[in-house]
Design a protein around this motif. Structure first.
Motif, PDB file in Angstrom:
ATOM      1  N   ALA A  39      24.172  40.969 -36.359  1.00 30.04           N
ATOM      2  CA  ALA A  39      23.907  40.178 -35.155  1.00 30.04           C
ATOM      3  C   ALA A  39      22.418  39.894 -35.012  1.00 30.04           C
ATOM      4  CB  ALA A  39      24.423  40.896 -33.912  1.00 30.04           C
ATOM      5  N   LEU A  40      22.125  38.749 -34.414  1.00 28.04           N
ATOM      6  CA  LEU A  40      20.754  38.343 -34.136  1.00 28.04           C
ATOM      7  C   LEU A  40      20.771  37.383 -32.958  1.00 28.04           C
ATOM      8  CD1 LEU A  40      17.709  38.204 -34.984  1.00 28.04           C
ATOM      9  CD2 LEU A  40      18.333  36.225 -36.401  1.00 28.04           C
ATOM     10  N   ALA A  41      19.711  37.417 -32.151  1.00 23.06           N
ATOM     11  CA  ALA A  41      19.517  36.433 -31.095  1.00 23.06           C
ATOM     12  C   ALA A  41      18.297  35.592 -31.440  1.00 23.06           C
ATOM     13  CB  ALA A  41      19.331  37.107 -29.743  1.00 23.06           C
ATOM     14  N   VAL A  42      18.525  34.283 -31.566  1.00 22.71           N
ATOM     15  CA  VAL A  42      17.454  33.312 -31.808  1.00 22.71           C
ATOM     16  C   VAL A  42      17.358  32.467 -30.544  1.00 22.71           C
ATOM     17  CG1 VAL A  42      16.596  31.471 -33.284  1.00 22.71           C
ATOM     18  CG2 VAL A  42      18.045  33.266 -34.257  1.00 22.71           C
ATOM     19  N   LEU A  43      16.220  32.531 -29.876  1.00 19.88           N
ATOM     20  CA  LEU A  43      16.097  31.969 -28.531  1.00 19.88           C
ATOM     21  C   LEU A  43      14.951  30.966 -28.435  1.00 19.88           C
ATOM     22  CD1 LEU A  43      16.322  35.454 -26.788  1.00 19.88           C
ATOM     23  CD2 LEU A  43      18.227  33.848 -27.109  1.00 19.88           C
ATOM     24  N   THR A  44      15.140  29.959 -27.600  1.00 16.40           N
ATOM     25  CA  THR A  44      14.084  28.999 -27.309  1.00 16.40           C
ATOM     26  C   THR A  44      13.576  29.224 -25.894  1.00 16.40           C
ATOM     27  OG1 THR A  44      15.028  27.314 -28.779  1.00 16.40           O
ATOM     28  CG2 THR A  44      13.499  26.557 -27.089  1.00 16.40           C
ATOM     29  N   VAL A  45      12.265  29.270 -25.731  1.00 17.57           N
ATOM     30  CA  VAL A  45      11.671  29.487 -24.412  1.00 17.57           C
ATOM     31  C   VAL A  45      11.795  28.193 -23.605  1.00 17.57           C
ATOM     32  CG1 VAL A  45       9.604  30.139 -23.132  1.00 17.57           C
ATOM     33  CG2 VAL A  45      10.058  31.161 -25.380  1.00 17.57           C
ATOM     34  N   SER A  46      12.620  28.251 -22.561  1.00 17.86           N
ATOM     35  CA  SER A  46      12.870  27.064 -21.745  1.00 17.86           C
ATOM     36  C   SER A  46      12.120  27.100 -20.417  1.00 17.86           C
ATOM     37  CB  SER A  46      14.366  26.918 -21.470  1.00 17.86           C
ATOM     38  OG  SER A  46      14.845  28.045 -20.752  1.00 17.86           O
ATOM     39  N   ASP A  47      11.671  28.277 -20.031  1.00 16.32           N
ATOM     40  CA  ASP A  47      10.897  28.420 -18.796  1.00 16.32           C
ATOM     41  C   ASP A  47      10.035  29.665 -18.921  1.00 16.32           C
ATOM     42  OD1 ASP A  47      12.540  30.738 -17.157  1.00 16.32           O
ATOM     43  OD2 ASP A  47      13.872  29.472 -18.333  1.00 16.32           O
ATOM     44  N   HIS A  48       9.120  29.839 -17.976  1.00 15.99           N
ATOM     45  CA  HIS A  48       8.208  30.983 -18.055  1.00 15.99           C
ATOM     46  C   HIS A  48       8.117  31.671 -16.702  1.00 15.99           C
ATOM     47  CE1 HIS A  48       4.885  33.487 -19.334  1.00 15.99           C
ATOM     48  NE2 HIS A  48       4.987  32.988 -20.554  1.00 15.99           N
TER      49      HIS A  48
END
Length: 235
Positions: A196-205
């Protein structure tokens, strides 16, 4: 066929991408896969199977939060023999050097609790990514020249969080970003011997208050999908 996934035996690939939003699953299948066809629509949680560079891939929506993700991860592994599960989704940046549109590869996922806490009881289990997937994802991101951060994230039980003190401690301890699913995904995968892996895009801060529009999110997520698919097949 299971309670929550209506696919027939053989219709789910060994490798499954898991966005939270079922409409994002549809977008991924139509944009990145060849010969994709829908294999699940139970409760509107769409699932698709097709091929990417000759490799069979499924994309299955997981819903929001760890409880929902846990249902789909368990059924995919136990009933459909999935061996690689990669969460693809958005996250909120927590460190000053983590910018909008950056990709975060979650090496570990801290949480207050997960659905698996009832099994682990008093143990503070440390959910972590599969190292091979993490290594290959980082290499692919570097080759694509995508701004990427590897490290710990926080999987929250709540979206509308009212614990600024907790967020401050996450920042102080180097947590890169917050989302709502990875800790349970890593725990379920470990329990059943899957990757398993989580690949995430930063959509807010969380610190700056910046956020991408819906249109910007879709355009920015393409890099994340390419990284996830490449990591899954070591290409």
């Amino acid at each position: 066929m299971t309670i929550h996934i209506g696919a027939k035996p053989g219709e789910i690939a060994d490798t499954v991408l898991m966005p939270g939003d079922p409409m994002r699953a549809k977008w991924v299948a139509e944009t990145f896969l060849e010969d994709a066809r829908q294999v699940n629509e139970v409760r509107g949680m769409l699932g698709f199977t097709g091929t990417w560079h000759g490799h069979r891939v499924s994309v299955q929506g997981s819903g929001m939060g760890m409880a929902s993700l846990s249902i789909y991860a368990n059924e995919l592994i136990r009933d459909y023999d999935a061996t690689t599960l990669i969460r693809i989704g958005s996250c909120g940046g927590m460190q000053p050097h983590v910018a909008l549109r950056d990709v975060v590869l979650a090496a570990t996922a801290s949480s207050i609790s997960t659905p698996s806490s009832t099994i682990l009881r008093e143990v503070n289990y440390a959910p972590c990514a599969d190292f091979g997937l993490l290594r290959d994802a980082a290499a692919r991101a570097d080759a694509m020249d995508v701004p990427t951060h590897v490290g710990g994230i926080y999987s929250s039980d709540t979206f509308y969080d009212e614990r600024p003190d907790l967020n401050a401690e996450m920042v102080r301890h180097g947590i890169l970003a917050v989302e709502m699913e990875a800790a349970e995904l890593y725990t379920v995968a470990a329990r059943h011997g899957a990757r398993a892996l989580a690949v995430l895009t930063v959509s807010d801060h969380l610190e700056t208050g910046e956020a991408l529009s819906s249109a910007d999110r879709e355009r920015s997520f393409s890099d994340m999908i390419e990284i996830a698919l490449s990591a899954a097949f070591g290409s």
